[in-house]
Design a protein around this motif. Structure first.
Motif, PDB file in Angstrom:
ATOM      1  N   GLY A   1       0.818  -1.205   0.000  1.00 47.89           N
ATOM      2  CA  GLY A   1       0.000   0.000   0.000  1.00 47.89           C
ATOM      3  C   GLY A   1       0.851   1.253   0.000  1.00 47.89           C
ATOM      4  O   GLY A   1       2.077   1.208  -0.141  1.00 47.89           O
ATOM      5  N   THR A   2       0.171   2.374   0.167  1.00 48.45           N
ATOM      6  CA  THR A   2       0.810   3.685   0.131  1.00 48.45           C
ATOM      7  C   THR A   2       0.378   4.489   1.346  1.00 48.45           C
ATOM      8  O   THR A   2      -0.802   4.496   1.703  1.00 48.45           O
ATOM      9  CB  THR A   2       0.419   4.439  -1.147  1.00 48.45           C
ATOM     10  OG1 THR A   2       0.774   3.656  -2.281  1.00 48.45           O
ATOM     11  CG2 THR A   2       1.129   5.781  -1.224  1.00 48.45           C
TER      12      THR A   2
ATOM     13  N   ASP B   1      -3.503   3.002   2.511  1.00 51.23           N
ATOM     14  CA  ASP B   1      -4.491   2.450   1.589  1.00 51.23           C
ATOM     15  C   ASP B   1      -3.980   1.135   1.024  1.00 51.23           C
ATOM     16  O   ASP B   1      -2.886   1.073   0.447  1.00 51.23           O
ATOM     17  CB  ASP B   1      -4.777   3.432   0.450  1.00 51.23           C
ATOM     18  CG  ASP B   1      -5.553   4.650   0.934  1.00 51.23           C
ATOM     19  OD1 ASP B   1      -6.118   4.575   2.037  1.00 51.23           O
ATOM     20  OD2 ASP B   1      -5.597   5.666   0.213  1.00 51.23           O
ATOM     21  N   LEU B   2      -4.771   0.084   1.196  1.00 54.21           N
ATOM     22  CA  LEU B   2      -4.412  -1.259   0.739  1.00 54.21           C
ATOM     23  C   LEU B   2      -5.440  -1.756  -0.253  1.00 54.21           C
ATOM     24  O   LEU B   2      -6.636  -1.473  -0.119  1.00 54.21           O
ATOM     25  CB  LEU B   2      -4.341  -2.234   1.917  1.00 54.21           C
ATOM     26  CG  LEU B   2      -3.449  -1.833   3.101  1.00 54.21           C
ATOM     27  CD1 LEU B   2      -3.619  -2.828   4.234  1.00 54.21           C
ATOM     28  CD2 LEU B   2      -2.004  -1.745   2.672  1.00 54.21           C
ATOM     29  N   ARG B   3      -4.978  -2.517  -1.236  1.00 56.86           N
ATOM     30  CA  ARG B   3      -5.871  -3.161  -2.196  1.00 56.86           C
ATOM     31  C   ARG B   3      -5.897  -4.656  -1.912  1.00 56.86           C
ATOM     32  O   ARG B   3      -4.871  -5.323  -2.016  1.00 56.86           O
ATOM     33  CB  ARG B   3      -5.415  -2.897  -3.629  1.00 56.86           C
ATOM     34  CG  ARG B   3      -5.676  -1.478  -4.097  1.00 56.86           C
ATOM     35  CD  ARG B   3      -5.174  -1.274  -5.522  1.00 56.86           C
ATOM     36  NE  ARG B   3      -5.595  -0.004  -6.076  1.00 56.86           N
ATOM     37  CZ  ARG B   3      -4.988   1.150  -5.884  1.00 56.86           C
ATOM     38  NH1 ARG B   3      -3.902   1.180  -5.134  1.00 56.86           N
ATOM     39  NH2 ARG B   3      -5.430   2.263  -6.422  1.00 56.86           N
TER      40      ARG B   3
ATOM     41  N   GLU C   1     -11.396  -9.153  -3.603  1.00 50.73           N
ATOM     42  CA  GLU C   1     -12.766  -8.988  -3.118  1.00 50.73           C
ATOM     43  C   GLU C   1     -13.232 -10.144  -2.236  1.00 50.73           C
ATOM     44  O   GLU C   1     -14.197  -9.998  -1.478  1.00 50.73           O
ATOM     45  CB  GLU C   1     -13.715  -8.855  -4.318  1.00 50.73           C
ATOM     46  CG  GLU C   1     -13.769 -10.075  -5.208  1.00 50.73           C
ATOM     47  CD  GLU C   1     -14.769  -9.915  -6.335  1.00 50.73           C
ATOM     48  OE1 GLU C   1     -14.909 -10.858  -7.117  1.00 50.73           O
ATOM     49  OE2 GLU C   1     -15.413  -8.862  -6.435  1.00 50.73           O
TER      50      GLU C   1
ATOM     51  N   THR D   1     -13.633   0.704   4.628  1.00 46.95           N
ATOM     52  CA  THR D   1     -13.456   0.093   3.311  1.00 46.95           C
ATOM     53  C   THR D   1     -14.235   0.907   2.289  1.00 46.95           C
ATOM     54  O   THR D   1     -15.260   1.534   2.618  1.00 46.95           O
ATOM     55  CB  THR D   1     -13.951  -1.365   3.295  1.00 46.95           C
ATOM     56  OG1 THR D   1     -15.330  -1.397   3.699  1.00 46.95           O
ATOM     57  CG2 THR D   1     -13.141  -2.222   4.249  1.00 46.95           C
ATOM     58  N   ASP D   2     -13.763   0.896   1.076  1.00 52.37           N
ATOM     59  CA  ASP D   2     -14.417   1.671   0.022  1.00 52.37           C
ATOM     60  C   ASP D   2     -15.807   1.125  -0.251  1.00 52.37           C
ATOM     61  O   ASP D   2     -16.084  -0.069  -0.069  1.00 52.37           O
ATOM     62  CB  ASP D   2     -13.572   1.625  -1.252  1.00 52.37           C
ATOM     63  CG  ASP D   2     -13.931   2.750  -2.219  1.00 52.37           C
ATOM     64  OD1 ASP D   2     -14.869   3.523  -1.905  1.00 52.37           O
ATOM     65  OD2 ASP D   2     -13.284   2.865  -3.276  1.00 52.37           O
TER      66      ASP D   2
ATOM     67  N   ASP E   1     -13.504  -2.459  -7.209  1.00 53.85           N
ATOM     68  CA  ASP E   1     -12.973  -2.130  -8.529  1.00 53.85           C
ATOM     69  C   ASP E   1     -13.345  -3.222  -9.517  1.00 53.85           C
ATOM     70  O   ASP E   1     -13.005  -4.397  -9.343  1.00 53.85           O
ATOM     71  CB  ASP E   1     -11.453  -1.985  -8.454  1.00 53.85           C
ATOM     72  CG  ASP E   1     -10.870  -1.414  -9.734  1.00 53.85           C
ATOM     73  OD1 ASP E   1     -10.885  -2.124 -10.751  1.00 53.85           O
ATOM     74  OD2 ASP E   1     -10.400  -0.271  -9.709  1.00 53.85           O
TER      75      ASP E   1
ATOM     76  N   VAL F   1     -10.870  -4.544  -3.455  1.00 52.37           N
ATOM     77  CA  VAL F   1     -11.523  -3.537  -2.628  1.00 52.37           C
ATOM     78  C   VAL F   1     -10.438  -2.722  -1.934  1.00 52.37           C
ATOM     79  O   VAL F   1      -9.407  -3.259  -1.516  1.00 52.37           O
ATOM     80  CB  VAL F   1     -12.460  -4.197  -1.589  1.00 52.37           C
ATOM     81  CG1 VAL F   1     -11.699  -5.130  -0.669  1.00 52.37           C
ATOM     82  CG2 VAL F   1     -13.204  -3.140  -0.791  1.00 52.37           C
ATOM     83  N   LEU F   2     -10.667  -1.427  -1.845  1.00 56.63           N
ATOM     84  CA  LEU F   2      -9.706  -0.519  -1.215  1.00 56.63           C
ATOM     85  C   LEU F   2     -10.006  -0.435   0.278  1.00 56.63           C
ATOM     86  O   LEU F   2     -11.115  -0.095   0.681  1.00 56.63           O
ATOM     87  CB  LEU F   2      -9.788   0.866  -1.852  1.00 56.63           C
ATOM     88  CG  LEU F   2      -8.743   1.884  -1.381  1.00 56.63           C
ATOM     89  CD1 LEU F   2      -7.340   1.418  -1.743  1.00 56.63           C
ATOM     90  CD2 LEU F   2      -9.019   3.250  -2.003  1.00 56.63           C
TER      91      LEU F   2
ATOM     92  N   ARG G   1      -8.774   1.184   3.948  1.00 54.28           N
ATOM     93  CA  ARG G   1      -8.009   2.297   4.514  1.00 54.28           C
ATOM     94  C   ARG G   1      -7.785   2.072   6.002  1.00 54.28           C
ATOM     95  O   ARG G   1      -8.735   1.827   6.761  1.00 54.28           O
ATOM     96  CB  ARG G   1      -8.724   3.624   4.289  1.00 54.28           C
ATOM     97  CG  ARG G   1      -8.066   4.827   4.963  1.00 54.28           C
ATOM     98  CD  ARG G   1      -8.553   6.112   4.359  1.00 54.28           C
ATOM     99  NE  ARG G   1      -8.068   6.264   2.984  1.00 54.28           N
ATOM    100  CZ  ARG G   1      -8.423   7.272   2.179  1.00 54.28           C
ATOM    101  NH1 ARG G   1      -9.251   8.208   2.609  1.00 54.28           N
ATOM    102  NH2 ARG G   1      -7.939   7.329   0.948  1.00 54.28           N
TER     103      ARG G   1
END
Length: 398
Positions: free
Chosen positions: A101-102, A242-244, A247, A278-279, A283, A289-290, A292
């Motif tokens: 993540g970033t 933020d992590l991806r 799903e 979570t978002d 996507d 799913v993103l 945070r």
């Protein structure tokens, strides 16, 4: 002429005699083999010699059969099956999802000018920490100040006219419409004054929240246009990560779940974070799913934009039963393990969970300390079969 037929006749007779002799010899040999097979090995051992004497048992080569160690006859008793066992262990497990993540600042904004003008005052240094409402810079506001002064004077005049009209209206010297006109004119002048004041306020750039300023690319006296980037302001007292994630983890994500964060710039330190949200969307392109998370940043050590490796703990299980992976035996679509209990084998149906360091988690009626067969399962045919462990320290026969 007579000699040639005679030679041919003699040769044919000789060949016929040889053929008859060979047939008789073959017939005699077949008869002896049949007699020996019917009489059995004992008759062969006592077969008479040509001089009428009998021989003793025929010499046999040395080997396992000479000692009586050959395999047991079909249906005969069998010994315990040789196996290797190992005790199942209890271990605390964490179901972890790994991702990259970033890091992002808790709050971040690029300060921009809303009006064009020349920079008249700079009130910050590169990288300075400022509080909310702190004046960062001012633009030349001579024109705006003059407009405000004019609006203020007009407002004062309008207020005086309204007061006079109101007094005259009470004494019936002016009509009600004249009073209404004076009131409307006063409201227009008030709005004009507020507009001039707002234009003047826009020449002053203030920090919208407490944070740390970045590097400035402007100087005193620079002319800036509307929307020009002035300086970056970030609140790095806390950070977001933020992590991806795929799903499939969506149903297992909860607010407050712990996250272990590793940063390349600090390889010997592990930072702690937790899931914040979570978002709302998944996507559609990558089917992820993103997620945070939030984390503290004491001393401002970390910076936004840094690359992070994160491990998200989805669930924790205390005392999970773990066995070596080779103990699990697939049979059809099901999985089994063999237990050694009091020298006998028992087959147990299992389900597997997490795998870690050559061990696999068992979800079944197996407890820590149970002796699990890790080799020799192919020799086990049924429950209750006797077993014998080959390993040192085994407890299969205890």
């Amino acid at each position: 002429m007579i000699r040639k037929p005679l030679v041919l006749f003699v040769s044919g007779a000789a060949l016929a005699g040889l053929a008859w002799y060979g047939w008789q010899a073959q017939r005699h040999l077949s008869t002896e083999v049949a007699v020996v097979q019917k009489a059995g090995p004992a008759a062969v051992d006592q077969a008479p010699k040509k001089d009428g004497k009998t021989e003793g048992p025929a010499a046999r080569p040395d080997g396992p059969q000479a000692k009586g160690d050959g395999p047991p006859a079909k249906g005969g008793p069998r010994g315990p099956a040789s196996i290797e066992i190992q005790a199942a262990i209890n271990k605390d497990l964490a179901d972890v999802a790994s991702a990259v993540g970033t890091l992002r600042a808790n709050e971040t904004v690029v300060l921009r000018s809303e009006v064009a003008g020349r920079i008249a005052y700079l009130a910050f240094k590169d990288g300075e920490t400022v509080s909310k409402g702190h004046t960062v810079l001012k633009l030349d506001a001579a024109v705006q100040e003059a407009e405000l002064a004019q609006a203020k004077a007009e407002l004062a005049l309008g207020q005086t006219n309204f007061d006079r009209s109101k007094d005259l209206a009470q004494r019936k010297f002016v009509s009600d419409s004249a009073l209404d006109q004076a009131a409307a004119n006063l409201r227009v002048l008030e709005a004009k004054f507020q507009l001039a004041k707002a234009r003047l306020d826009r020449t002053v750039i203030r920090a919208p929240f407490s944070g740390q300023l970045g590097l400035r690319n402007i100087s005193l006296g620079d002319y800036v246009k509307e929307g020009t980037d002035l300086v970056l302001l970030e609140d790095v007292a806390s950070l977001k990560i933020d992590l991806r994630l795929p799903e499939r983890f969506l149903g297992r994500l909860k607010k407050g779940q712990p996250i272990q964060v590793l940063i390349d710039a600090f390889p010997d330190k592990t930072f702690k974070a937790q899931v914040e949200a979570t978002d709302i969307q998944v996507d559609a392109n990558g089917r992820f799913v993103l997620v945070r998370g939030v984390m503290a940043n004491p001393g401002g050590t970390l910076r936004s934009g840094m690359f992070a490796r994160a491990s998200l703990t989805l669930a924790e299980r205390k005392g999970a039963v773990m066995v070596p992976e080779e103990a699990v035996t697939p049979i059809g679509n099901e999985l089994f393990v063999w237990l050694a209990i009091d020298g006998k084998a028992k087959r147990v149906k299992v389900q597997t969970g997490l795998r870690q360091d050559g061990l696999v988690e068992l979800i079944a009626d197996v407890r820590g300390g149970d002796q699990v067969v890790i080799a020799g399962q192919q020799r086990l045919m049924r429950d209750g079969q006797e077993v014998r462990s080959l390993g040192a320290g085994s407890q299969a026969n205890k």
